[in-house]
Write an enzyme that holds these catalytic residues in place. Structure first.
Site, PDB file in Angstrom:
ATOM      1  N   ARG A 240       0.856  -1.181   0.000  1.00  0.00           N
ATOM      2  CA  ARG A 240       0.000   0.000   0.000  1.00  0.00           C
ATOM      3  C   ARG A 240       0.893   1.232   0.000  1.00  0.00           C
ATOM      4  O   ARG A 240       1.891   1.289   0.725  1.00  0.00           O
ATOM      5  CB  ARG A 240      -0.912   0.037   1.232  1.00  0.00           C
ATOM      6  CG  ARG A 240      -2.073  -0.951   1.189  1.00  0.00           C
ATOM      7  CD  ARG A 240      -3.100  -0.590   0.118  1.00  0.00           C
ATOM      8  NE  ARG A 240      -4.231  -1.506   0.081  1.00  0.00           N
ATOM      9  CZ  ARG A 240      -4.343  -2.555  -0.726  1.00  0.00           C
ATOM     10  NH1 ARG A 240      -3.371  -2.833  -1.594  1.00  0.00           N
ATOM     11  NH2 ARG A 240      -5.425  -3.317  -0.707  1.00  0.00           N
ATOM     12  N   GLU A 269      -4.160   6.822  -4.613  1.00  0.00           N
ATOM     13  CA  GLU A 269      -4.287   6.367  -6.010  1.00  0.00           C
ATOM     14  C   GLU A 269      -5.628   6.836  -6.592  1.00  0.00           C
ATOM     15  O   GLU A 269      -6.629   6.838  -5.878  1.00  0.00           O
ATOM     16  CB  GLU A 269      -4.254   4.826  -6.058  1.00  0.00           C
ATOM     17  CG  GLU A 269      -2.906   4.264  -5.700  1.00  0.00           C
ATOM     18  CD  GLU A 269      -2.921   2.731  -5.610  1.00  0.00           C
ATOM     19  OE1 GLU A 269      -3.915   2.104  -6.021  1.00  0.00           O
ATOM     20  OE2 GLU A 269      -1.930   2.176  -5.117  1.00  0.00           O
ATOM     21  N   HIS A 287      -0.875  -0.144  -9.971  1.00  0.00           N
ATOM     22  CA  HIS A 287      -1.510  -1.113  -9.063  1.00  0.00           C
ATOM     23  C   HIS A 287      -1.989  -2.365  -9.823  1.00  0.00           C
ATOM     24  O   HIS A 287      -3.177  -2.693  -9.832  1.00  0.00           O
ATOM     25  CB  HIS A 287      -2.685  -0.473  -8.301  1.00  0.00           C
ATOM     26  CG  HIS A 287      -3.059  -1.213  -7.057  1.00  0.00           C
ATOM     27  ND1 HIS A 287      -3.551  -0.591  -5.928  1.00  0.00           N
ATOM     28  CD2 HIS A 287      -3.026  -2.531  -6.749  1.00  0.00           C
ATOM     29  CE1 HIS A 287      -3.799  -1.491  -5.001  1.00  0.00           C
ATOM     30  NE2 HIS A 287      -3.492  -2.692  -5.476  1.00  0.00           N
TER      31      HIS A 287
HETATM   32  C1  8YV Z   1      -6.695  -5.313  -5.918  1.00  0.00           C
HETATM   33  C2  8YV Z   1      -5.200  -5.364  -3.828  1.00  0.00           C
HETATM   34  O1  8YV Z   1      -6.337  -4.995  -7.207  1.00  0.00           O
HETATM   35  O2  8YV Z   1      -6.079  -7.400  -3.051  1.00  0.00           O
HETATM   36  C3  8YV Z   1      -5.653  -6.287  -2.768  1.00  0.00           C
HETATM   37  O3  8YV Z   1      -5.600  -5.896  -1.588  1.00  0.00           O
HETATM   38  O4  8YV Z   1      -4.610  -4.388  -3.578  1.00  0.00           O
HETATM   39  C4  8YV Z   1      -5.427  -5.680  -5.256  1.00  0.00           C
HETATM   40  O5  8YV Z   1      -5.247  -7.047  -5.481  1.00  0.00           O
HETATM   41  C5  8YV Z   1      -7.620  -4.259  -5.429  1.00  0.00           C
HETATM   42  O6  8YV Z   1      -7.566  -3.962  -4.088  1.00  0.00           O
HETATM   43  C6  8YV Z   1      -9.012  -4.684  -5.824  1.00  0.00           C
HETATM   44  O7  8YV Z   1     -10.006  -4.396  -4.904  1.00  0.00           O
END
Ligand code: 8YV
Length: 320
Positions: A240, A269, A287
């Site tokens: 993150r 983001e 991401h």
């Molecule tokens: C996703 C992510 O793309 O799983 C997670 O925590 O950061 C990513 O895999 C995104 O959060 C989709 O909701």
């Protein structure tokens, strides 16, 4: 025939996931993929039994308060769950699940892409070729930092961290890690434990961030920790963005304290700190950690397996 549960799916899903959603649920989909405001979410949830959400939907105490009582389960299409107030969900009797494990390998691939892209100057090399500025081979052109034989520090040796460690070992890297608690030896696979982040940073030629964003980790990677690192180190982040203090990282990249950074995630983001866009020694990705066809399907199926179990009165597979 038993009525299908009513499911609000807040974002567009891959085709295989949508097919299963349509088959097993009385679903309200979001084909335009527009992110809904909290007010729109509450109104769309009217009459729903459950929601399938993404990191874009903030499940705050206020939202939980406003949601119709019919919503008893929320499955997040993510492993990260900092967008959900778990205590408030518990207090409202709403079951929450996430998608651990299924994305470990895919995120580790992007961590290695960022690591290699940063170390071996992927952005500068691409730019040279694409802009037609590559004049000739040259023995000192775009020299990078060798990965093989170097030490990698992994901040957070969970599922993703362990997949990064395995990949790094494949490149002949020596693996070090820091977690709040040391792992059982069989899960370390030879990785060397450091009881403090400062000790880890001090031995990290490469530092890969794989820990969740929590009150403890937010802003943790700052000037003090970066100062502990060997000169010319590389920082990689696929966890993150808010774990890094952007100002401190940028200062270290500009001063040459750090050789480069490989970043797949950012604070705020997609409105990342604009200074990153013009820095030559930063390898940037939008991401994409879990963004493989196989993994995005598996994340959807994990949400649906949890929802299926919930509505069959069975324990969820990956509850939070
Ligand atoms: C996703 C992510 O793309 O799983 C997670 O925590 O950061 C990513 O895999 C995104 O959060 C989709 O909701």
């Amino acid at each position: 025939m038993q009525k299908k549960p009513r499911l609000l799916v807040t974002r567009h899903m891959p085709d295989n996931v949508t097919t299963r959603i349509r088959r097993d649920y009385d679903a309200t989909l979001n084909p335009t993929d527009r992110i809904m405001s909290p007010e729109e979410l509450v109104s769309a949830a009217e009459g729903m039994d459950a929601m399938m959400i993404c990191g874009s939907e903030k499940i705050t105490p206020a939202l939980l308060e406003a949601l119709p009582d019919s919503v008893r389960m929320i499955a997040t299409y993510s492993v990260g769950h900092e967008h959900i107030d778990l205590a408030a969900a518990r207090a409202h009797g709403v079951t929450i699940t996430n998608t651990p494990k299924v994305l470990d390998a895919a995120v580790a691939e992007v961590a290695m892409l960022c690591l290699l892209g940063a170390a071996r100057r992927g952005h500068e090399g691409q730019t040279l070729v694409r802009q037609g500025k590559w004049a000739s081979w040259n023995s000192t052109m775009l020299l990078g930092k060798q990965v093989s034989g170097a030490r990698i520090g992994i901040l957070g040796l969970g599922g993703i961290g362990q997949a990064v460690a395995a990949a790094a070992r494949g490149f002949g890297m020596q693996v070090h890690y820091h977690n709040r608690n040391r792992l059982p030896q069989e899960e370390e696979s030879g990785a060397r434990y450091h009881a403090t982040a400062a000790e880890l940073f001090a031995v990290s030629d490469f530092l890969s961030i794989s820990c969740p964003s929590t009150d403890e980790t937010r802003g943790m990677v700052n000037a003090d920790l970066i100062a502990q690192m060997p000169d010319g180190a590389v920082i990689v982040n696929t966890a993150r963005g808010d774990i890094i203090n952007d100002g401190d990282l940028i200062a270290a990249l500009e001063s040459g304290k750090l050789f480069a950074a490989g970043l797949d995630v950012f604070a705020n983001e997609p409105n990342l700190d604009p200074r990153y866009r013009t820095m030559e020694n930063v390898f940037l990705m939008p991401h994409l950690g879990s963004a493989s066809v196989e993994t995005r399907d598996a994340m959807g199926f994990c949400c649906l397996d949890n929802l299926d179990a919930f509505f069959q009165g069975k324990p969820c597979l990956t509850p939070l």
